[in-house]
Write a protein that holds these residues in place. Sequence first.
Motif, short mmCIF file in Angstrom:
data_model
loop_
_atom_site.label_atom_id
_atom_site.label_comp_id
_atom_site.label_asym_id
_atom_site.label_seq_id
_atom_site.Cartn_x
_atom_site.Cartn_y
_atom_site.Cartn_z
N MET A 166 0.92 -1.16 -0.09
CA MET A 166 0.01 -0.16 -0.05
C MET A 166 0.93 1.24 0.03
O MET A 166 1.78 1.53 0.84
CB MET A 166 -1.09 -0.13 1.32
N PHE A 167 0.84 2.34 -0.71
CA PHE A 167 1.26 3.25 -0.77
C PHE A 167 0.72 4.67 -0.50
O PHE A 167 -0.52 4.98 -0.77
CB PHE A 167 1.67 3.51 -2.48
N ASN A 168 1.45 5.50 0.24
CA ASN A 168 1.12 6.91 0.76
C ASN A 168 1.82 7.83 0.32
O ASN A 168 3.21 7.79 0.11
CB ASN A 168 0.80 6.63 2.22
N ILE A 169 1.47 9.23 -0.02
CA ILE A 169 2.23 10.29 -0.30
C ILE A 169 1.92 11.45 0.61
O ILE A 169 0.66 11.71 1.09
CB ILE A 169 1.69 10.71 -1.81
N THR A 179 -7.61 9.28 2.01
CA THR A 179 -8.59 8.59 2.12
C THR A 179 -8.43 7.25 1.78
O THR A 179 -7.57 6.97 0.79
CB THR A 179 -9.82 9.09 1.31
N ILE A 180 -9.35 5.91 1.87
CA ILE A 180 -9.07 4.75 1.51
C ILE A 180 -9.10 4.71 -0.07
O ILE A 180 -8.30 3.97 -0.67
CB ILE A 180 -10.11 3.69 2.05
N ASN A 181 -9.88 5.49 -0.72
CA ASN A 181 -9.86 5.44 -2.24
C ASN A 181 -8.82 6.16 -2.86
O ASN A 181 -8.52 6.10 -4.23
CB ASN A 181 -11.09 5.98 -2.67
N SER A 182 -7.81 6.71 -2.26
CA SER A 182 -6.81 7.57 -2.71
C SER A 182 -5.78 6.82 -2.55
O SER A 182 -4.49 7.48 -3.15
CB SER A 182 -6.64 8.97 -2.11
N ARG A 183 -5.62 5.58 -1.85
CA ARG A 183 -4.33 4.99 -2.10
C ARG A 183 -4.26 3.92 -2.91
O ARG A 183 -5.33 3.15 -3.38
CB ARG A 183 -4.24 4.28 -0.35
N VAL A 201 4.11 5.29 -8.19
CA VAL A 201 3.40 4.70 -6.90
C VAL A 201 2.68 5.72 -6.48
O VAL A 201 1.96 5.63 -5.47
CB VAL A 201 4.66 4.40 -5.77
N GLY A 202 2.41 6.97 -6.94
CA GLY A 202 1.37 8.09 -6.61
C GLY A 202 1.63 9.16 -7.54
O GLY A 202 2.52 9.18 -8.49
N TYR A 203 0.33 9.89 -7.29
CA TYR A 203 0.01 10.74 -8.59
C TYR A 203 -0.51 12.14 -7.94
O TYR A 203 -1.46 11.87 -7.13
CB TYR A 203 -1.04 10.52 -9.57
N LEU A 204 0.20 13.18 -8.39
CA LEU A 204 -0.48 14.29 -7.81
C LEU A 204 -1.02 15.32 -8.81
O LEU A 204 -0.36 15.73 -9.72
CB LEU A 204 0.96 15.37 -7.08
#
Length: 282
Positions: A166-169, A179-183, A201-204
């Motif tokens: 699971m990835f967090n930014i 939120t769970i849907n943004s991970r 692994v993530g998008y801004l």
Amino acid sequence: MMKRIHILYLLIPVILSSCTERIDIDLDETYTRLVVYGVLTTDTTTHYVTLSKTTSYFYNELPPPVSGAEIIISDDQGNEFTLQETEPGKYATSPLFAAVQGRTYTLNISLEEEINNFRNYTASTKVTSINPIDSIGLVHQPLWGEKGFYEVTCYYQEPPTRDFYMFNILINGKLVTDTINSRIVINDDFFNGNYTNGIGVGYLDQSKTDEILRPGDEVTFQGCNITEEFYDFVMTLQSETGFQTPLFSGPPANIKSNLSNGAVGFFTAYSVAYSSKVFQLQ
């Protein structure tokens, strides 16, 4: 031909009347269950377990918290940790607590009053290991979205074991994936045992105020090696709470929990690794 037209005229009133028929549905609002969500990580910090109750479909307030419970977390080395209630339904570990890779943790909950005929609940989870992250990158994607995106890319040696992530930014220490849907949650099917040479692994989204990058901002990536059970839980939760096309989606389903005695939610523990990069315009 005239006979067919007459039949059609006779059918139309029947169809229209069936569309306006009132149907009363008796919703059973007496079946209440305990809701649990608890996360332990290898970070040394305060960790929380929250308790609440399920509510009826038409309940338009926050779920009622469950106070006065005794919560003990133990590991397979014989250690026990008692959590303290810091606010209604929210129970905290010591700020010096950190989960240890390789250990199995068990959550034990004892309620003051029964919920659905049960006072005691339990769940267990194991902390899998994670390798250090070499670095991250920020790749501008100007054609994505309204004002472009910055793609967070990761450079990491993935182990040859079966793993789930699971990835967090975070931007300047503030969690963006809150939120769970943004991970993003993934398995390692496509890179198992290989070097992830810049995997996304993530998008801004630069059209969102809280995701806009400015020179000097620090972007931090948190990688979490989660259990397969928690991976399935998050994937199912995202599917059930995200956008669905009514004609092609399946019926809503209960999300599988790892808690005993009919409680819903999840208790999990996982290892984390970090890498940061200061954003600069190029």
